[in-house]
Write an enzyme that holds these catalytic residues in place. Structure first.
Site, PDB file in Angstrom:
ATOM      1  N   HIS A  95      -1.295   0.116  -9.731  1.00  0.00           N
ATOM      2  CA  HIS A  95      -2.015  -0.850  -8.882  1.00  0.00           C
ATOM      3  C   HIS A  95      -2.598  -1.991  -9.726  1.00  0.00           C
ATOM      4  O   HIS A  95      -3.804  -2.250  -9.704  1.00  0.00           O
ATOM      5  CB  HIS A  95      -3.124  -0.150  -8.079  1.00  0.00           C
ATOM      6  CG  HIS A  95      -3.404  -0.838  -6.775  1.00  0.00           C
ATOM      7  ND1 HIS A  95      -3.609  -0.184  -5.587  1.00  0.00           N
ATOM      8  CD2 HIS A  95      -3.517  -2.160  -6.469  1.00  0.00           C
ATOM      9  CE1 HIS A  95      -3.847  -1.052  -4.619  1.00  0.00           C
ATOM     10  NE2 HIS A  95      -3.794  -2.253  -5.134  1.00  0.00           N
ATOM     11  N   ARG A 117       0.866  -1.184   0.000  1.00  0.00           N
ATOM     12  CA  ARG A 117       0.000   0.000   0.000  1.00  0.00           C
ATOM     13  C   ARG A 117       0.894   1.223   0.000  1.00  0.00           C
ATOM     14  O   ARG A 117       1.976   1.224   0.631  1.00  0.00           O
ATOM     15  CB  ARG A 117      -0.900   0.019   1.254  1.00  0.00           C
ATOM     16  CG  ARG A 117      -2.075  -0.939   1.211  1.00  0.00           C
ATOM     17  CD  ARG A 117      -3.153  -0.512   0.205  1.00  0.00           C
ATOM     18  NE  ARG A 117      -4.278  -1.435   0.160  1.00  0.00           N
ATOM     19  CZ  ARG A 117      -4.370  -2.492  -0.639  1.00  0.00           C
ATOM     20  NH1 ARG A 117      -3.386  -2.775  -1.481  1.00  0.00           N
ATOM     21  NH2 ARG A 117      -5.445  -3.260  -0.624  1.00  0.00           N
ATOM     22  N   GLU A 154      -2.654   7.676  -4.429  1.00  0.00           N
ATOM     23  CA  GLU A 154      -3.072   7.072  -5.698  1.00  0.00           C
ATOM     24  C   GLU A 154      -4.564   7.222  -5.981  1.00  0.00           C
ATOM     25  O   GLU A 154      -4.996   7.121  -7.132  1.00  0.00           O
ATOM     26  CB  GLU A 154      -2.700   5.587  -5.737  1.00  0.00           C
ATOM     27  CG  GLU A 154      -3.526   4.709  -4.797  1.00  0.00           C
ATOM     28  CD  GLU A 154      -3.201   3.224  -4.930  1.00  0.00           C
ATOM     29  OE1 GLU A 154      -2.005   2.884  -4.895  1.00  0.00           O
ATOM     30  OE2 GLU A 154      -4.128   2.414  -5.066  1.00  0.00           O
TER      31      GLU A 154
HETATM   32  P1  NAI Z   1      -1.307 -11.554   4.585  1.00  0.00           P
HETATM   33  O1  NAI Z   1      -2.302 -11.148   5.603  1.00  0.00           O
HETATM   34  O2  NAI Z   1      -1.275 -12.986   4.142  1.00  0.00           O
HETATM   35  O3  NAI Z   1       0.163 -11.151   5.065  1.00  0.00           O
HETATM   36  C1  NAI Z   1       0.472  -9.925   5.651  1.00  0.00           C
HETATM   37  C2  NAI Z   1       1.604 -10.176   6.652  1.00  0.00           C
HETATM   38  O4  NAI Z   1       2.051  -8.908   7.126  1.00  0.00           O
HETATM   39  C3  NAI Z   1       1.171 -11.016   7.860  1.00  0.00           C
HETATM   40  O5  NAI Z   1       2.024 -12.131   8.000  1.00  0.00           O
HETATM   41  C4  NAI Z   1       1.302 -10.044   9.028  1.00  0.00           C
HETATM   42  O6  NAI Z   1       1.685 -10.673  10.231  1.00  0.00           O
HETATM   43  C5  NAI Z   1       2.396  -9.119   8.486  1.00  0.00           C
HETATM   44  N1  NAI Z   1       2.500  -7.879   9.228  1.00  0.00           N
HETATM   45  C6  NAI Z   1       1.545  -7.221   9.947  1.00  0.00           C
HETATM   46  N2  NAI Z   1       2.079  -6.167  10.565  1.00  0.00           N
HETATM   47  C7  NAI Z   1       3.402  -6.145  10.237  1.00  0.00           C
HETATM   48  C8  NAI Z   1       4.486  -5.296  10.579  1.00  0.00           C
HETATM   49  N3  NAI Z   1       4.314  -4.254  11.407  1.00  0.00           N
HETATM   50  N4  NAI Z   1       5.708  -5.578  10.064  1.00  0.00           N
HETATM   51  C9  NAI Z   1       5.891  -6.637   9.258  1.00  0.00           C
HETATM   52  N5  NAI Z   1       4.903  -7.487   8.901  1.00  0.00           N
HETATM   53  C10 NAI Z   1       3.673  -7.234   9.390  1.00  0.00           C
HETATM   54  O7  NAI Z   1      -1.561 -10.596   3.326  1.00  0.00           O
HETATM   55  P2  NAI Z   1      -1.099 -10.809   1.821  1.00  0.00           P
HETATM   56  O8  NAI Z   1      -2.189 -11.493   1.067  1.00  0.00           O
HETATM   57  O9  NAI Z   1       0.268 -11.368   1.767  1.00  0.00           O
HETATM   58  O10 NAI Z   1      -1.091  -9.284   1.298  1.00  0.00           O
HETATM   59  C11 NAI Z   1      -0.196  -8.332   1.860  1.00  0.00           C
HETATM   60  C12 NAI Z   1      -0.624  -6.932   1.454  1.00  0.00           C
HETATM   61  O11 NAI Z   1      -0.451  -6.769   0.044  1.00  0.00           O
HETATM   62  C13 NAI Z   1      -2.128  -6.614   1.677  1.00  0.00           C
HETATM   63  O12 NAI Z   1      -2.363  -6.158   2.989  1.00  0.00           O
HETATM   64  C14 NAI Z   1      -2.406  -5.544   0.652  1.00  0.00           C
HETATM   65  O13 NAI Z   1      -2.219  -4.266   1.251  1.00  0.00           O
HETATM   66  C15 NAI Z   1      -1.337  -5.766  -0.418  1.00  0.00           C
HETATM   67  N6  NAI Z   1      -1.911  -6.214  -1.686  1.00  0.00           N
HETATM   68  C16 NAI Z   1      -1.638  -5.495  -2.819  1.00  0.00           C
HETATM   69  C17 NAI Z   1      -2.166  -5.877  -4.037  1.00  0.00           C
HETATM   70  C18 NAI Z   1      -1.881  -5.145  -5.311  1.00  0.00           C
HETATM   71  O14 NAI Z   1      -2.567  -5.355  -6.323  1.00  0.00           O
HETATM   72  N7  NAI Z   1      -0.852  -4.289  -5.361  1.00  0.00           N
HETATM   73  C19 NAI Z   1      -3.063  -7.029  -4.138  1.00  0.00           C
HETATM   74  C20 NAI Z   1      -3.217  -7.762  -2.903  1.00  0.00           C
HETATM   75  C21 NAI Z   1      -2.671  -7.334  -1.720  1.00  0.00           C
END
Ligand code: NAI
Length: 336
Positions: free
Chosen positions: A297, A236, A265
């Site tokens: 995005h 993000r 964005e």
């Molecule tokens: P997920 O929930 O599987 O993984 C997120 C990880 O971040 C978790 O393991 C969590 O413990 C960790 N986390 C939380 N707080 C943290 C911190 N302070 N420091 C380090 N790690 C921390 O989510 P997923 O599916 O891997 O997606 C991650 C992010 O990617 C989403 O939250 C979303 O914002 C972004 N995203 C972007 C997309 C795009 O099209 N550019 C599409 C899908 C997701």
């Protein structure tokens, strides 16, 4: 259920209609092109659910307007939920659902596309060769093998990226408050955030945007990184302090930047603004750097991801209609 679908693009409509048809067209989908915000909330007519995307605004004022119009469910067709005031939603009795996982591969593979393009400059080579310019000056890259990749957030996408990058022969380190054995099983290891920043040739962000992760890459963090570091953000926009990034690009400390997301964005992405004057001076400055690559995005944009997003979204709406609880609810506790 009657559902108002905001920020609709042709591909959203195609995949949501397919998923709804597969469930016998149970839901009455009303497709709207505008983004959801205080000025567009009154487009909701007789809908019990709103389907929203990443740049729709669901702050307390908008949620109150939705509540007045009878909305009981916000079905996000994305994983992140930073654009929803969850406390207000709870107080208003509005349930929030999301698509927690659709294709982590789609986002991880786009991340790799940014890394490879920035490194080997294929975007420049493409343009040069088409103009009959076969000079190699300025196209120098580096071997990924042996480089260290730091992954902030080792959830579904982070784990997928760890596997891919180790296929290139990279050493992968990660930071996450929760240690996932599946990340370690890829051959990667956990380190503290300062160590990750100091050791990595490539830093890639895959944590959600929360108050804790807001500007996790700020001036201090960038200063602690290696000279020439490549920073990739497909998470993000506000994970990165853009002004600090620009200063570090100007000084040459940051070697490459790949962004699929940007702090501001919502005023730009997902629209064709090619005949308008760009009003965002910070974004305009980013575009001037030859070592910055920005995509709008699009990391999620694969057939597999859109199919899964639509199926899960329709599934959330169906389960809420049946039991009052969606398959994948979002709660205030998830902010912790
Ligand atoms: P997920 O929930 O599987 O993984 C997120 C990880 O971040 C978790 O393991 C969590 O413990 C960790 N986390 C939380 N707080 C943290 C911190 N302070 N420091 C380090 N790690 C921390 O989510 P997923 O599916 O891997 O997606 C991650 C992010 O990617 C989403 O939250 C979303 O914002 C972004 N995203 C972007 C997309 C795009 O099209 N550019 C599409 C899908 C997701």
């Amino acid at each position: 259920m009657k559902v108002s679908v905001f920020s609709t693009k042709p591909y959203d409509r195609q995949f949501l209609e397919q998923a709804n048809a597969a469930q016998g067209n149970r839901h009455d989908l009303h497709f709207l092109e505008p983004r959801l915000g205080a000025d567009t909330a009154d487009l909701v007519r007789e809908s019990h659910a709103v389907c929203a995307f990443v740049n729709d605004s669901l702050d307390s004022a908008v949620l109150e307007l939705l509540k007045e119009r009878g909305v009981r469910l916000v079905a996000l067709r994305c994983a992140g939920f930073n654009n929803v005031d969850l406390v207000a939603a709870r107080e208003l009795g509005i349930t929030v659902a999301r698509v927690p996982s659709y294709s982590p591969e789609a986002v991880a593979e786009h991340t790799v596309a940014l890394i490879l393009t920035l490194n080997r400059k294929t975007h420049k080579a493409y343009a040069r060769v088409r103009e009959g310019n076969f000079s190699l000056d300025g196209l120098l890259g580096f071997d990924l093998k042996g480089r260290t990749v730091g992954i902030v957030g080792t959830g579904k996408i982070g784990i997928c990226l760890a596997s891919i990058m180790q296929g290139f022969g990279c050493r992968v380190v990660g930071h996450d408050p929760r240690h996932d054995p599946r990340f370690i099983a890829t051959g990667a290891s956990y380190v503290g955030l300062p160590e990750l920043f100091a050791a990595s040739d490539i830093v890639s962000l895959h944590c959600p945007l929360t108050p804790q992760t807001h500007h996790v890459v700020n001036a201090e963090a960038i200063a602690s990184m290696k000279s020439g570091v490549m920073i990739i953000n497909t998470g993000r926009g506000a994970l990165v302090e853009t002004r600090a990034l620009i200063r570090a690009l100007k000084s040459g400390h940051v070697g490459h930047v790949g962004l699929d997301v940007y702090e501001e964005e919502s005023d730009l992405f997902f629209e064709n603004l090619s005949d308008q004057i760009l009003q965002d001076d910070i974004f305009a400055r980013l575009l001037t750097f030859p070592n910055v690559l920005i995509t709008g995005h699009q990391a999620f944009l694969t057939v597999e991801a859109l199919t899964a997003i639509a199926q899960t979204t329709i599934g959330n709406i169906s389960s809420f209609a049946e039991s009052g609880v969606p398959d994948h609810p979002v709660s205030v506790e998830m902010l912790a």
